[in-house]
Design a protein around this motif. Structure first.
Motif, short mmCIF file in Angstrom:
data_model
loop_
_atom_site.label_atom_id
_atom_site.label_comp_id
_atom_site.label_asym_id
_atom_site.label_seq_id
_atom_site.Cartn_x
_atom_site.Cartn_y
_atom_site.Cartn_z
N GLN A 54 0.83 -1.21 0.00
CA GLN A 54 0.00 0.00 0.00
C GLN A 54 0.87 1.26 0.00
O GLN A 54 0.56 2.25 -0.67
N LEU A 55 1.96 1.21 0.74
CA LEU A 55 2.85 2.36 0.84
C LEU A 55 3.54 2.67 -0.49
O LEU A 55 3.67 3.83 -0.89
N CYS A 56 3.95 1.62 -1.18
CA CYS A 56 4.79 1.79 -2.38
C CYS A 56 4.01 1.89 -3.67
O CYS A 56 4.58 2.28 -4.70
N ARG B 33 9.09 3.83 -2.52
CA ARG B 33 9.76 2.63 -3.04
C ARG B 33 11.26 2.72 -2.83
O ARG B 33 11.91 1.74 -2.42
N THR B 34 11.81 3.87 -3.12
CA THR B 34 13.26 4.06 -2.95
C THR B 34 13.66 3.89 -1.50
O THR B 34 14.66 3.22 -1.18
N LEU C 219 7.57 -4.07 -7.75
CA LEU C 219 7.43 -2.63 -7.55
C LEU C 219 8.78 -1.98 -7.23
O LEU C 219 9.14 -0.93 -7.78
N LEU C 220 9.53 -2.61 -6.33
CA LEU C 220 10.80 -2.02 -5.89
C LEU C 220 11.85 -2.03 -6.98
O LEU C 220 12.78 -1.21 -6.95
N GLY D 249 11.81 9.38 -12.41
CA GLY D 249 10.45 9.74 -12.77
C GLY D 249 9.95 10.84 -11.90
O GLY D 249 10.71 11.51 -11.21
N ASN D 250 8.71 11.07 -11.94
CA ASN D 250 8.11 12.19 -11.24
C ASN D 250 8.09 11.92 -9.74
O ASN D 250 7.36 11.08 -9.26
N ALA D 251 8.90 12.65 -9.02
CA ALA D 251 8.93 12.47 -7.56
C ALA D 251 7.64 12.89 -6.91
O ALA D 251 7.38 12.56 -5.75
#
Length: 352
Positions: free
Chosen positions: A293-295, A302-303, A335-336, A342-344
């Protein structure tokens, strides 16, 4: 050795088919039951009367007398009547209906507002025991039990606060009561009990919050009340016996962008990664669910998760976990490993 069970897990009316259980873990998620504060000293005559009432049909006459005594001018008579009613409701389930039908609910609710701490505690706990009967839940709410219970949650004795939390949990099992309980001010008080209570208080508060936070406005109230701090702290403490409950509450809240931001701010990412490394099977799975959910919509998160070293334990889980655990772990790994350029601005997740 624990026997692992892969099953659809139902907790407080919700299904968690992605979570696998072990036999010793499942008991940690039992609901609040009748009061656990023990029996009370009574005279031998009173003890005999209660024992006879619990064992025979004599309870009808006794209940009528006790309900009448609830409105006595004597506080001591009120205390005795409320105490005996709570025990009758605790020890014999059919008495819960009898007591309610005898007219006890409104006078017991009045006792919850008493300035006498013991009388208030007896009133709260009698209401809790009555709320174990589904037939009584609607009557209790419509009779005005919610606000006095919230007040007891604020100013009651430690036992009174715990039993008020349990009673509110029981009333929240009717969907229409969840909003009313939240709007009565219960959520910040439950968050405070989660943070400052003893083990039983923390357990009861987390279970009530889990139920109440199925409603979005209550999720918002919980996050605004600072719930992420105690949740992260309890999840980080494997000796607290609160890792599972805290994680389940967090998984419900994590649908909110503000909850995800608070989770990161309170240091939740390292805690979740540690759970994937060393937690139980169920703890690992729910931690992965939260991180997913977080990522999902945030390159920044993700980073952060990848830099915390999440990929190696996720790979291990994807190889050795249950079917569901493998699926969730593989989805998070994918995902990771996506390009992080990309767009931060993706960190500002869209709310549900």
């Amino acid at each position: 050795m624990d026997t692992q069970t892969q099953a659809n897990y139902n907790y407080m009316g919700r299904n968690f088919s992605n979570i696998s259980l072990t036999n010793d873990d499942s008991a940690a998620f039992s609901d609040c039951n009748s009061d656990r504060s023990g029996e009370f000293p009574t005279t031998s005559a009173q003890s005999k009367r209660l024992l006879l009432a619990c064992a025979t049909e004599m309870s009808d006459d006794l209940i009528q007398q006790l309900v009448s005594d609830l409105e006595s001018d004597s506080i001591e008579d009120q205390k005795q009547a409320a105490m005996e009613l709570r025990l009758l409701a605790k020890n014999k389930p059919e008495n819960r209906v009898k007591i309610a039908r005898a007219g006890a609910i409104r006078p017991l609710i009045s006792l919850i507002s008493s300035s006498d701490p013991q009388l208030q505690e007896h009133g709260v706990t009698a209401i809790l025991n009555l709320s174990l009967c589904d037939e009584n839940k609607e009557v209790l709410a419509s009779s005005g039990a919610i606000r006095p219970l919230v007040r007891a949650l604020k100013i009651g004795t430690p036992t009174g606060k715990e039993n008020a939390a349990c009673a509110l949990l029981r009333l929240s099992q009717l969907e229409e009561n969840k909003t009313a309980i939240g709007r009565s001010g219960a959520i910040p008080l439950l968050v405070d009990l989660l943070e400052t209570g003893n083990f039983r208080g923390k357990k009861d508060a987390s279970t009530a919050l889990y139920s109440l936070c199925s409603v979005k406005e209550n999720k918002i109230r919980a996050v605004q009340a600072g719930i992420m701090k105690p949740l992260v702290e309890l999840m980080a403490d494997f000796d607290s016996n609160m890792v599972d409950k805290s994680a389940f509450v967090m998984s419900v809240l994590a649908s909110l962008p503000e909850a995800r931001a608070a989770l990161v701010e309170e240091g939740g990412i390292p805690v979740l990664v540690e759970i994937i490394e060393v937690g139980s099977q169920r703890q690992k799975e729910i931690a992965v669910v939260i991180l997913l959910q977080l990522c999902d919509d945030s390159v920044v998160y993700r980073t952060m998760v990848a830099r915390e070293g999440a990929i190696p334990p996720l790979v291990a889980l994807s190889q050795s976990g249950t079917k569901r655990a493998k699926q969730k772990a593989e989805a998070l790994i994918e995902l990771l490993r996506r390009p992080r350029s990309g767009n931060a601005a993706a960190t500002s997740d869209s709310s549900e």
